[in-house]
Each structure stands twice: as structure tokens, then as C-alpha cells.
Motif scaffolding. Structure first.
Motif, PDB file in Angstrom:
ATOM      1  N   ILE A  86       0.999  -1.489   0.203  1.00  0.00           N
ATOM      2  CA  ILE A  86      -0.349   0.559  -0.500  1.00  0.00           C
ATOM      3  C   ILE A  86       0.459   1.631   0.406  1.00  0.00           C
ATOM      4  CG2 ILE A  86      -0.295   0.251   2.576  1.00  0.00           C
ATOM      5  CD1 ILE A  86      -3.301   0.967  -0.460  1.00  0.00           C
ATOM      6  N   TRP A  87       1.982   0.753   0.276  1.00  0.00           N
ATOM      7  CA  TRP A  87       2.998   2.644   0.188  1.00  0.00           C
ATOM      8  C   TRP A  87       3.680   2.651  -1.005  1.00  0.00           C
ATOM      9  CZ3 TRP A  87       2.381   4.930   4.518  1.00  0.00           C
ATOM     10  CH2 TRP A  87       2.268   4.560   6.019  1.00  0.00           C
ATOM     11  N   SER A  88       3.885   1.452  -1.977  1.00  0.00           N
ATOM     12  CA  SER A  88       4.253   1.571  -3.031  1.00  0.00           C
ATOM     13  C   SER A  88       4.265   3.096  -3.976  1.00  0.00           C
ATOM     14  CB  SER A  88       3.685   0.549  -4.049  1.00  0.00           C
ATOM     15  OG  SER A  88       4.269  -0.413  -3.159  1.00  0.00           O
ATOM     16  N   PRO A  89       3.198   4.079  -3.842  1.00  0.00           N
ATOM     17  CA  PRO A  89       2.787   4.757  -4.830  1.00  0.00           C
ATOM     18  C   PRO A  89       4.308   6.309  -3.847  1.00  0.00           C
ATOM     19  CG  PRO A  89       1.201   4.299  -4.311  1.00  0.00           C
ATOM     20  CD  PRO A  89       1.853   3.288  -3.290  1.00  0.00           C
ATOM     21  N   ILE A  90       4.775   5.624  -3.316  1.00  0.00           N
ATOM     22  CA  ILE A  90       6.001   7.021  -2.282  1.00  0.00           C
ATOM     23  C   ILE A  90       6.751   6.478  -1.605  1.00  0.00           C
ATOM     24  CG2 ILE A  90       2.872   8.212  -1.178  1.00  0.00           C
ATOM     25  CD1 ILE A  90       4.317   7.383   1.479  1.00  0.00           C
ATOM     26  N   MET A  91       7.018   5.188  -2.119  1.00  0.00           N
ATOM     27  CA  MET A  91       8.471   5.135  -1.403  1.00  0.00           C
ATOM     28  C   MET A  91      10.393   5.763  -2.214  1.00  0.00           C
ATOM     29  SD  MET A  91       7.674   0.898  -0.726  1.00  0.00           S
ATOM     30  CE  MET A  91       9.059   0.791   0.280  1.00  0.00           C
ATOM     31  N   PRO A 207      -7.308  -8.591 -11.135  1.00  0.00           N
ATOM     32  CA  PRO A 207      -6.259  -8.417 -12.465  1.00  0.00           C
ATOM     33  C   PRO A 207      -4.640  -7.543 -12.014  1.00  0.00           C
ATOM     34  CG  PRO A 207      -8.043  -7.503 -12.652  1.00  0.00           C
ATOM     35  CD  PRO A 207      -8.366  -8.495 -11.947  1.00  0.00           C
ATOM     36  N   GLN A 208      -4.144  -7.287 -12.232  1.00  0.00           N
ATOM     37  CA  GLN A 208      -3.139  -6.556 -11.890  1.00  0.00           C
ATOM     38  C   GLN A 208      -3.073  -5.303 -11.987  1.00  0.00           C
ATOM     39  OE1 GLN A 208      -0.520  -6.753 -10.276  1.00  0.00           O
ATOM     40  NE2 GLN A 208      -0.886  -8.979 -10.640  1.00  0.00           N
ATOM     41  N   LEU A 209      -4.173  -4.908 -13.092  1.00  0.00           N
ATOM     42  CA  LEU A 209      -4.698  -3.202 -13.706  1.00  0.00           C
ATOM     43  C   LEU A 209      -6.419  -3.612 -14.060  1.00  0.00           C
ATOM     44  CD1 LEU A 209      -3.480  -0.295 -14.466  1.00  0.00           C
ATOM     45  CD2 LEU A 209      -3.681  -0.756 -16.654  1.00  0.00           C
ATOM     46  N   LEU A 210      -7.168  -2.472 -12.716  1.00  0.00           N
ATOM     47  CA  LEU A 210      -8.667  -2.660 -12.859  1.00  0.00           C
ATOM     48  C   LEU A 210      -9.083  -1.884 -14.612  1.00  0.00           C
ATOM     49  CD1 LEU A 210      -9.122  -2.368  -9.315  1.00  0.00           C
ATOM     50  CD2 LEU A 210      -8.820  -4.937 -10.802  1.00  0.00           C
ATOM     51  N   ARG A 211     -10.043  -1.891 -14.939  1.00  0.00           N
ATOM     52  CA  ARG A 211     -10.197  -1.473 -16.156  1.00  0.00           C
ATOM     53  C   ARG A 211     -11.730  -1.941 -16.000  1.00  0.00           C
ATOM     54  NH1 ARG A 211      -5.863  -4.288 -18.305  1.00  0.00           N
ATOM     55  NH2 ARG A 211      -4.538  -3.284 -19.292  1.00  0.00           N
ATOM     56  N   ASN A 220     -15.998   3.543  -6.299  1.00  0.00           N
ATOM     57  CA  ASN A 220     -17.453   3.929  -6.092  1.00  0.00           C
ATOM     58  C   ASN A 220     -17.163   3.269  -3.970  1.00  0.00           C
ATOM     59  OD1 ASN A 220     -18.458   4.952  -7.614  1.00  0.00           O
ATOM     60  ND2 ASN A 220     -19.883   3.149  -8.671  1.00  0.00           N
ATOM     61  N   ALA A 221     -16.762   1.958  -3.970  1.00  0.00           N
ATOM     62  CA  ALA A 221     -16.737   1.282  -2.400  1.00  0.00           C
ATOM     63  C   ALA A 221     -15.526   2.174  -1.559  1.00  0.00           C
ATOM     64  CB  ALA A 221     -15.585   0.067  -3.102  1.00  0.00           C
ATOM     65  N   LEU A 222     -14.239   3.271  -2.570  1.00  0.00           N
ATOM     66  CA  LEU A 222     -13.536   3.398  -1.561  1.00  0.00           C
ATOM     67  C   LEU A 222     -14.132   5.202  -0.734  1.00  0.00           C
ATOM     68  CD1 LEU A 222     -10.074   3.374  -4.026  1.00  0.00           C
ATOM     69  CD2 LEU A 222     -10.274   3.024  -1.294  1.00  0.00           C
ATOM     70  N   ARG A 223     -14.960   5.266  -1.404  1.00  0.00           N
ATOM     71  CA  ARG A 223     -15.971   6.574  -1.163  1.00  0.00           C
ATOM     72  C   ARG A 223     -16.585   6.589   0.271  1.00  0.00           C
ATOM     73  NH1 ARG A 223     -16.390   9.577  -4.893  1.00  0.00           N
ATOM     74  NH2 ARG A 223     -16.702   9.096  -7.266  1.00  0.00           N
ATOM     75  N   GLY A 224     -15.578   7.122   0.843  1.00  0.00           N
ATOM     76  CA  GLY A 224     -15.605   7.201   2.556  1.00  0.00           C
ATOM     77  C   GLY A 224     -14.978   7.455   3.436  1.00  0.00           C
ATOM     78  N   PHE A 225     -13.575   6.852   2.757  1.00  0.00           N
ATOM     79  CA  PHE A 225     -11.847   5.928   3.093  1.00  0.00           C
ATOM     80  C   PHE A 225     -11.698   7.488   1.990  1.00  0.00           C
ATOM     81  CE2 PHE A 225     -14.924   2.966   4.389  1.00  0.00           C
ATOM     82  CZ  PHE A 225     -14.774   1.912   5.690  1.00  0.00           C
ATOM     83  N   ALA A 226     -11.962   7.988   0.983  1.00  0.00           N
ATOM     84  CA  ALA A 226     -11.051   8.404   0.481  1.00  0.00           C
ATOM     85  C   ALA A 226     -12.321   9.797  -0.103  1.00  0.00           C
ATOM     86  CB  ALA A 226      -9.854   8.239  -0.608  1.00  0.00           C
ATOM     87  N   ASP A 233      -5.046   8.264  -9.591  1.00  0.00           N
ATOM     88  CA  ASP A 233      -4.580   7.168 -10.449  1.00  0.00           C
ATOM     89  C   ASP A 233      -4.693   6.089 -10.777  1.00  0.00           C
ATOM     90  OD1 ASP A 233      -1.741   5.613 -11.518  1.00  0.00           O
ATOM     91  OD2 ASP A 233      -1.814   7.312 -12.869  1.00  0.00           O
ATOM     92  N   THR A 234      -5.471   5.537 -11.990  1.00  0.00           N
ATOM     93  CA  THR A 234      -5.352   4.132 -12.164  1.00  0.00           C
ATOM     94  C   THR A 234      -4.435   2.546 -10.855  1.00  0.00           C
ATOM     95  OG1 THR A 234      -6.928   4.274 -14.163  1.00  0.00           O
ATOM     96  CG2 THR A 234      -6.790   1.978 -13.514  1.00  0.00           C
ATOM     97  N   ARG A 235      -3.368   2.947 -11.706  1.00  0.00           N
ATOM     98  CA  ARG A 235      -2.292   2.201 -10.771  1.00  0.00           C
ATOM     99  C   ARG A 235      -2.147   2.173  -9.259  1.00  0.00           C
ATOM    100  NH1 ARG A 235       3.046   4.306 -13.823  1.00  0.00           N
ATOM    101  NH2 ARG A 235       1.596   6.762 -12.564  1.00  0.00           N
ATOM    102  N   VAL A 236      -2.686   3.162  -9.022  1.00  0.00           N
ATOM    103  CA  VAL A 236      -2.374   4.134  -7.612  1.00  0.00           C
ATOM    104  C   VAL A 236      -3.380   2.810  -6.663  1.00  0.00           C
ATOM    105  CG1 VAL A 236      -3.103   5.361  -5.276  1.00  0.00           C
ATOM    106  CG2 VAL A 236      -2.180   6.055  -7.239  1.00  0.00           C
ATOM    107  N   VAL A 237      -4.967   3.010  -7.886  1.00  0.00           N
ATOM    108  CA  VAL A 237      -6.442   2.019  -7.004  1.00  0.00           C
ATOM    109  C   VAL A 237      -5.883   1.117  -7.252  1.00  0.00           C
ATOM    110  CG1 VAL A 237      -8.717   1.717  -7.580  1.00  0.00           C
ATOM    111  CG2 VAL A 237      -7.971   3.753  -7.331  1.00  0.00           C
ATOM    112  N   SER A 238      -5.375   0.382  -8.182  1.00  0.00           N
ATOM    113  CA  SER A 238      -5.008  -1.314  -7.937  1.00  0.00           C
ATOM    114  C   SER A 238      -3.809  -1.632  -7.420  1.00  0.00           C
ATOM    115  CB  SER A 238      -4.289  -1.588  -9.611  1.00  0.00           C
ATOM    116  OG  SER A 238      -5.494  -1.426 -10.538  1.00  0.00           O
ATOM    117  N   ARG A 239      -2.707  -0.746  -7.130  1.00  0.00           N
ATOM    118  CA  ARG A 239      -2.008  -0.795  -6.408  1.00  0.00           C
ATOM    119  C   ARG A 239      -2.728  -1.217  -4.251  1.00  0.00           C
ATOM    120  NH1 ARG A 239       3.610  -1.799  -6.016  1.00  0.00           N
ATOM    121  NH2 ARG A 239       3.106  -2.081  -7.647  1.00  0.00           N
ATOM    122  N   SER A 240      -3.493  -0.424  -4.095  1.00  0.00           N
ATOM    123  CA  SER A 240      -4.667  -0.775  -3.129  1.00  0.00           C
ATOM    124  C   SER A 240      -5.186  -2.046  -3.196  1.00  0.00           C
ATOM    125  CB  SER A 240      -5.194   0.740  -2.947  1.00  0.00           C
ATOM    126  OG  SER A 240      -4.695   1.981  -3.490  1.00  0.00           O
TER     127      SER A 240
END
Length: 329
Positions: A86-91, A207-211, A220-226, A233-240
Motif C-alpha cells: 500500500i506504500w508503493s506510490p510514495i516509496m 487482475p493487475q490493472l483494473l479497467r 465507488n467502494a472507496l468513497r467514505g475512506f477517500a 491514478d488507476t495504478r494507485v487504485v489497483s495497487r491498493s
């Protein structure tokens, strides 16, 4: 508590402070959900932990990577339902400052043979020592901040200083025992993985990359937590989603019922910086009095337009606070 004051803010950029003169909110001067280094998916690598083969995340060095300057390791501890990915985007941005490693904390590191919380945290300490030499610069997110608090109160000699993101979840023992919404993060992350699997039309693995529909459902499921999942970025969502650990999330929530009483006692063992979101449903700024009780000498920062994932929602502001806390310029 040391006050944090910046004088070049426009008045419209500030959220009303929760306590006069003591908490100053961050300037809304960068794009929400910004990507700090677009190369991050290629720079962050994972390897099995030498003790239990859980994933350990690092930043690749060498000609095609980043060679971190020498110094104390920045050790990243994730929240409920995630692994270190989950830390990958800022590492990579952290690796420009110091060696950085993201551990994966599994429930068995905190439980005994019967599945209850163990009397000591020795297995957890040994797990972390195997991947990062002390003293550590700890950064804990959400439940990772609770783990950081346990370490601060138990083995302060191994820690230089710490940053808590969207934590410490004040009065955590009472809140979770009374069925408060503390576990919503874990539930949401587990739901995300379930939703994305359902929408993958029978494919055997995530899948490695959601589309398309998959990505829409997850956002939509992330709403309330972000605040604005659509801005990620799509890659950030996929990595999460890829970092979600379904079974571990459930087990951690059970172990949280058995946290020791000392986790809710004041701690001044090491310098601590706390970064909160102004609309975080799990660590609302209205609880600042309890937060100050837990860490009476902490510097507290509240990020504007930020919910429960400061490092993904407001990465520039979060990085600024980490640099400042660790004296990295």
C-alpha cells in the motif's frame, strides 16, 4: 505540544482549526491524489521475508533505480487489511531521502498459539529487525499507527522517532469493544477485493490493472475512506486492491479487541508527528484532546480535503511532514 505555524497561507486555504493556536492545517496547494514519481510501479520491488515469506517491499537501486543516501531506515507499517504494498506510490520519493522498507505485518506476529493476543511483541520486533537495522524511523498508517504505539511503549530504544498517519485511533480499546466504526477501513478494503473479483467475470485471480466496470466499482467502494477516489491514478487504485489481505484483515480486527491497556496511556518516549485528515471518519479531528493525551508532546498536522489515506490523498503534504519529522530537509 509544539505548534506548527506557516505564514504564507491564503485564508481560503485553511480549515477552521480544532484548537486555537495549536493545530494549523495544511495548505491546499497541490493536486489531490498526485503521483509523486510516475516510475513507482517499476521501482518498487518485493521479496519474501527471510522468516515467514511475507512480502517485504523495497525500492530498487542501481543504474535503473534509486540509491538511497546512508542513514537510519524509514520503516513503513501498513493498516488493517493491507500489506506493505500500500506504500508503493510514495516509496521512491522516500528512498531519495533515506533507505526505506515496507514490512507486511501478519496477525501471527501478535498472537499466541490459541489465536489470542500474545503477552509480548517479541515476534514482531524480531520480524522487523530481520529487514531493517535499528534505530528506525517509523511511519505507521491507521492500525499500523497502533502497532507503532506498541513499539514506542515497549522498545523505544530501537526507535529514533515516529510519524503516525490517520492514527493513533484514540481510546482504541474502548471504541472497538463497543463496536465503534474503527473496523470500517478493514471492511472497506476487504469489500473492494471482493467486488473486484466479482466483476472480473470468472477470472481465477485479481487482475493487475483494473479497467472499466471493475475500476468503477472499486472507486465507488472507496468513497467514505477517500475524499475523491476518482482522482486517484488507476495504478494507485489497483495497487491498493492488490495489497489487500482478506484473512489478515479479519484476524487483526479480532486481535484489536485485546490490545493492552498501555496503548491508551500517554507516551513521550520519542518525538512523534501526527498527520490527520480533516474529514477522516475513523480519526476525526474532534478527538484531538484524546490524541494529545496519548502523545502530549506531538506535533499535530491536519490536512485539508483528506480522509483516511493521507499518503495517497495528499502525498505532497504527507511527504513534507515526514521530511520535517525526520530532519531530512
Amino acid at each position: 505540544m509544539a505548534a506548527v505555524t506557516d505564514t504564507d497561507f491564503d485564508e481560503d486555504d485553511l480549515v477552521e482549526p480544532s484548537r486555537d493556536d495549536e493545530i494549523v492545517d495544511e495548505r491546499n496547494d497541490v493536486e489531490y491524489g498526485a503521483v509523486l514519481d510516475p516510475r513507482w510501479p517499476d521501482l518498487v520491488v518485493r521479496e519474501p521475508h527471510p522468516n515467514d515469506e511475507s512480502w517485504v517491499y523495497r525500492v530498487r537501486g542501481g543504474a535503473d533505480g534509486i540509491d538511497s543516501p546512508a542513514g537510519e531506515t524509514i520503516l513503513l507499517l501498513h493498516g488493517v487489511g493491507n500489506d506493505g504494498g500500500i506504500w508503493s506510490p510514495i516509496m521512491p520519493s522516500l528512498a531519495e531521502l533515506a533507505p526505506v522498507v515496507a514490512a507486511t505485518i501478519t496477525p501471527k506476529l501478535l498472537e499466541d498459539e490459541s489465536g489470542h493476543r500474545a503477552a509480548t511483541i517479541d515476534p514482531l520486533v524480531e520480524h522487523l529487525l530481520a529487514i531493517a537495522p535499528p534505530p528506525w524511523r517509523l511511519v505507521g498508517h491507521s492500525m499500523g499507527g497502533i502497532v507503532t504505539g506498541l513499539l514506542l511503549r515497549t522498545v523505544p530504544q530501537l526507535i529514533d522517532r515516529a510519524v503516525l498517519l490517520n492514527s493513533p485511533l484514540p481510546d482504541v480499546r474502548r471504541r472497538i469493544k463497543q463496536g465503534d466504526s474503527l473496523d470500517r477501513t478493514g471492511r472497506a478494503l476487504l469489500a473492494l477485493k471482493t467486488f473486484s473479483r466479482i466483476s472480473s467475470f470468472g477470472r481465477p485471480r485479481l487482475p493487475q490493472l483494473l479497467r472499466g466496470t471493475e475500476l468503477l466499482i472499486v472507486r465507488n467502494a472507496l468513497r467514505g475512506f477517500a475524499v475523491d477516489p476518482g482522482a486517484f491514478d488507476t495504478r494507485v487504485v489497483s495497487r491498493s486492491i492488490m495489497s489487500t489481505r482478506t484473512r489478515d484483515g479479519s484476524e487483526f480486527l479480532q486481535l484489536a479487541h485485546e490490545l493492552p491497556e498501555r496503548i491508551d496511556q500517554p507516551c513521550v518516549a520519542r518525538p512523534v508527528t501526527i498527520v490527520l485528515g480533516d474529514v477522516d471518519p475513523l480519526v476525526p479531528v474532534e478527538l484531538v484532546d484524546l490524541i494529545e493525551h496519548l502523545y502530549p508532546e506531538a506535533d499535530i498536522h491536519v490536512l485539508k480535503r483528506c480522509s483516511h489515506f493521507a499518503h495517497l490523498e495528499r502525498p505532497h503534504c504527507t511527504m513534507a511532514r515526514v521530511r520535517e519529522a525526520f530532519g531530512l530537509g
